[in-house]
Design a protein around this motif. Structure first.
Motif, short mmCIF file in Angstrom:
data_model
loop_
_atom_site.label_atom_id
_atom_site.label_comp_id
_atom_site.label_asym_id
_atom_site.label_seq_id
_atom_site.Cartn_x
_atom_site.Cartn_y
_atom_site.Cartn_z
N GLU A 141 -138.36 -0.97 36.61
CA GLU A 141 -139.28 -0.36 37.57
C GLU A 141 -140.66 -1.02 37.45
OE1 GLU A 141 -137.58 4.15 38.39
OE2 GLU A 141 -139.07 3.85 36.79
N GLN A 142 -141.06 -1.30 36.21
CA GLN A 142 -142.34 -1.99 36.00
C GLN A 142 -142.26 -3.43 36.48
OE1 GLN A 142 -145.24 -0.49 34.83
NE2 GLN A 142 -146.09 -2.42 35.60
N ALA A 143 -141.10 -4.06 36.28
CA ALA A 143 -140.94 -5.47 36.67
C ALA A 143 -141.07 -5.65 38.18
CB ALA A 143 -139.59 -5.99 36.19
N VAL A 144 -140.50 -4.72 38.97
CA VAL A 144 -140.60 -4.88 40.43
C VAL A 144 -142.02 -4.58 40.91
CG1 VAL A 144 -138.15 -4.41 40.81
CG2 VAL A 144 -139.77 -2.52 40.88
N LYS A 145 -142.75 -3.77 40.15
CA LYS A 145 -144.16 -3.54 40.49
C LYS A 145 -144.98 -4.79 40.20
CE LYS A 145 -144.17 1.47 39.65
NZ LYS A 145 -144.66 2.57 38.78
N ASP A 146 -144.70 -5.43 39.07
CA ASP A 146 -145.46 -6.60 38.66
C ASP A 146 -145.13 -7.82 39.52
OD1 ASP A 146 -146.58 -5.08 36.66
OD2 ASP A 146 -145.23 -5.82 35.09
N ASP A 147 -143.86 -7.96 39.92
CA ASP A 147 -143.44 -9.13 40.71
C ASP A 147 -142.43 -8.68 41.76
OD1 ASP A 147 -142.84 -11.59 41.70
OD2 ASP A 147 -142.10 -12.46 39.82
N GLY A 174 -141.68 -9.80 44.57
CA GLY A 174 -141.02 -10.86 45.33
C GLY A 174 -139.87 -11.52 44.61
N ARG A 175 -139.61 -11.12 43.36
CA ARG A 175 -138.52 -11.73 42.58
C ARG A 175 -137.26 -10.88 42.72
NH1 ARG A 175 -136.73 -12.14 36.83
NH2 ARG A 175 -136.06 -14.31 36.52
N ILE A 176 -136.27 -11.42 43.40
CA ILE A 176 -135.06 -10.66 43.70
C ILE A 176 -134.31 -10.24 42.44
CG2 ILE A 176 -133.63 -12.73 44.02
CD1 ILE A 176 -132.15 -11.17 46.21
N ARG A 177 -134.36 -11.05 41.40
CA ARG A 177 -133.63 -10.72 40.17
C ARG A 177 -134.16 -9.43 39.54
NH1 ARG A 177 -128.85 -13.34 38.71
NH2 ARG A 177 -128.87 -15.44 39.56
N ASN A 178 -135.45 -9.17 39.67
CA ASN A 178 -135.99 -7.91 39.16
C ASN A 178 -135.36 -6.73 39.87
OD1 ASN A 178 -137.66 -9.25 37.38
ND2 ASN A 178 -139.46 -9.18 38.71
N TRP A 179 -135.23 -6.84 41.19
CA TRP A 179 -134.62 -5.76 41.97
C TRP A 179 -133.14 -5.60 41.61
CZ3 TRP A 179 -137.43 -2.46 44.85
CH2 TRP A 179 -138.73 -2.85 45.19
N CYS A 180 -132.46 -6.72 41.42
CA CYS A 180 -131.04 -6.64 41.05
C CYS A 180 -130.87 -5.95 39.70
CB CYS A 180 -130.43 -8.04 41.00
SG CYS A 180 -130.22 -8.81 42.62
N CYS A 181 -131.75 -6.26 38.76
CA CYS A 181 -131.68 -5.60 37.44
C CYS A 181 -131.97 -4.11 37.56
CB CYS A 181 -132.66 -6.25 36.49
SG CYS A 181 -132.21 -7.92 35.97
N LEU A 182 -132.89 -3.74 38.45
CA LEU A 182 -133.18 -2.32 38.65
C LEU A 182 -131.99 -1.62 39.29
CD1 LEU A 182 -135.17 0.01 38.46
CD2 LEU A 182 -136.15 -0.71 40.65
N ILE A 183 -131.36 -2.28 40.27
CA ILE A 183 -130.15 -1.72 40.88
C ILE A 183 -129.08 -1.47 39.82
CG2 ILE A 183 -128.22 -2.25 42.42
CD1 ILE A 183 -130.31 -3.86 44.13
N ASP A 184 -128.87 -2.48 38.96
CA ASP A 184 -127.85 -2.35 37.92
C ASP A 184 -128.19 -1.24 36.93
OD1 ASP A 184 -126.52 -4.47 39.08
OD2 ASP A 184 -127.34 -5.96 37.71
N SER A 185 -129.48 -1.05 36.65
CA SER A 185 -129.90 0.01 35.74
C SER A 185 -129.68 1.38 36.36
CB SER A 185 -131.37 -0.18 35.36
OG SER A 185 -131.58 -1.41 34.72
N TYR A 186 -130.03 1.53 37.64
CA TYR A 186 -129.78 2.79 38.33
C TYR A 186 -128.28 3.10 38.40
CZ TYR A 186 -134.59 3.17 40.20
OH TYR A 186 -135.95 3.31 40.35
N ALA A 187 -127.47 2.04 38.55
CA ALA A 187 -126.03 2.22 38.76
C ALA A 187 -125.38 2.99 37.62
CB ALA A 187 -125.36 0.86 38.92
N LEU A 195 -130.73 1.53 47.17
CA LEU A 195 -131.71 0.49 46.88
C LEU A 195 -131.14 -0.89 47.20
CD1 LEU A 195 -134.44 -0.34 45.74
CD2 LEU A 195 -133.44 -0.30 43.44
N ALA A 196 -129.87 -1.11 46.90
CA ALA A 196 -129.25 -2.40 47.20
C ALA A 196 -129.26 -2.67 48.71
CB ALA A 196 -127.82 -2.42 46.67
N ARG A 197 -129.00 -1.65 49.50
CA ARG A 197 -129.03 -1.83 50.96
C ARG A 197 -130.45 -2.09 51.46
NH1 ARG A 197 -124.54 2.95 52.07
NH2 ARG A 197 -122.75 1.55 52.27
N GLU A 198 -131.41 -1.43 50.85
CA GLU A 198 -132.81 -1.71 51.22
C GLU A 198 -133.15 -3.16 50.90
OE1 GLU A 198 -135.52 0.98 49.33
OE2 GLU A 198 -134.40 2.76 49.95
N CYS A 199 -132.65 -3.64 49.77
CA CYS A 199 -132.96 -5.02 49.35
C CYS A 199 -132.29 -6.05 50.25
CB CYS A 199 -132.55 -5.23 47.90
SG CYS A 199 -133.64 -4.41 46.71
N LEU A 200 -131.16 -5.70 50.86
CA LEU A 200 -130.53 -6.61 51.82
C LEU A 200 -131.46 -6.89 52.99
CD1 LEU A 200 -126.80 -5.42 51.94
CD2 LEU A 200 -127.61 -7.72 51.35
#
Length: 323
Positions: free
Chosen positions: A183-189, A191-204, A214-219
């Motif tokens: 959650e902090q990583a996506v706030k800090d960066d 624009g980096r898709i990998r941060n969002w993917c890691c957050l999706i995986d953590s929520y999962a 969140l994954a659909r929003e990221c699409l």
């Protein structure tokens, strides 16, 4: 001797479940000698101390400990030693003794309990070492492509290690640390898709519905990130038993990156669960074809084809049995 070595030998002998005669035979001495030790009439000759310690699986120092505690068996003693000094050497000694006890059918409920705790302690220690190693890999591996990657996903060593660390924390009940970190990583960066993917995986791990949303929003947010996001949407739909949606997302993921085997693997598993064996075989055949398409060395390609080919054979056998 000052520290009642005879009493300690008596405790150790009872613990090991041997008679005075058996101990005497092992040490090539008379039974009367053992009796005299245990009754504090005489003490063992110095040259015998290493053999006595080795026979009971202890150190010579322990033979001289005052008020030495007795244990029900050698495994319990080694377990107590591991609790005191949690070294790999002590773990292996206790582990070997418990395995022997179990194999002989001599382990009781308490032995099984202590054997479980022994392995639990060692697992905690190894998990700590794994966490330290993965964090070091993340620190050193940014920009270094994973050499053992058999799919053309362009993944770095740091990214692969992040995934493994996230899995380790999840499996050890620390997924809240994953969520907080990403959650902090996506706030800090953002624009980096990998941060969002890691957050999706953590929520999962805790809330797959939230992760899927969140994954659909990221699409929408990352229209060029389909190869990463379609796969996540697919496996989340699969976990939520929305198999039709999962199938559609897996196919989109395979179209977005046909050289990433993850979609084919998971489609094969899903089709097998659905008992759609022909489709499962088709997915495994895509994995086999991928091994040839990626230009792997012959030996590596052969190893990567081995499992899919075995699965195909199993599925064909199931189809033959059903027909």
């Amino acid at each position: 001797m000052a520290f009642n070595i005879g009493g300690n030998i008596k405790k150790l002998r009872a613990e090991k479940g041997v008679t005075q005669e058996q101990l005497a035979q092992a040490l090539s001495i008379t039974c009367q000698s053992v009796s005299k030790w245990e009754n504090d009439v005489t003490s063992p000759d110095l040259y015998l101390l290493p053999a006595i310690a080795d026979y009971f699986g202890i150190s010579i120092d322990e033979l001289f400990q005052p008020n030495m505690q007795g244990y029900k068996n050698k495994a319990a003693r080694l377990f107590a030693l591991y609790e005191h000094r949690r070294t790999t050497e002590n773990f292996l000694k206790a582990y070997k003794e418990y395995k022997s006890l179990i194999a002989q059918g001599k382990a009781d409920a308490e032995d099984y309990r202590d054997y479980g705790i022994l392995n639990q302690f060692q697992a905690q220690r190894l998990n700590q070492k794994a966490e330290e190693a993965l964090k070091k890999s993340i620190e050193l591996g940014e920009g270094q492509r994973l050499s053992s990657n058999t799919s053309k996903t362009n993944i770095t060593v740091a990214e692969a290690s992040e995934g493994q660390l996230r899995y380790l924390l999840e499996r050890t009940g620390r997924n809240d640390e994953n969520i907080e970190r990403y959650e902090q990583a996506v706030k800090d960066d953002p624009g980096r898709i990998r941060n969002w993917c890691c957050l999706i995986d953590s929520y999962a791990a805790d809330d797959p519905e939230k992760a899927l949303a969140l994954a659909r929003e990221c699409l929408v947010k990352f229209p060029d990130g389909g190869d990463l996001l379609f796969f996540r949407c697919a496996y989340l739909c699969k976990d939520l038993k929305r198999l039709g949606e999962a199938e559609a997302y897996f196919k989109k993921g395979a179209e977005a990156n046909p050289d990433d085997g993850s979609n084919y693997y998971h489609m094969a598993f899903m089709y097998t669960e659905m008992k759609e064996y022909e489709k499962a075989i088709g997915a495994w055949e895509e994995v086999v074809a991928l091994c040839g398409r990626l230009g792997l060395a012959e030996e590596e390609a052969e190893m990567n084809r081995e499992w899919p080919e075995k699965e195909i054979a199993k599925l064909r056998a199931l189809m033959d049995a059903a027909s």
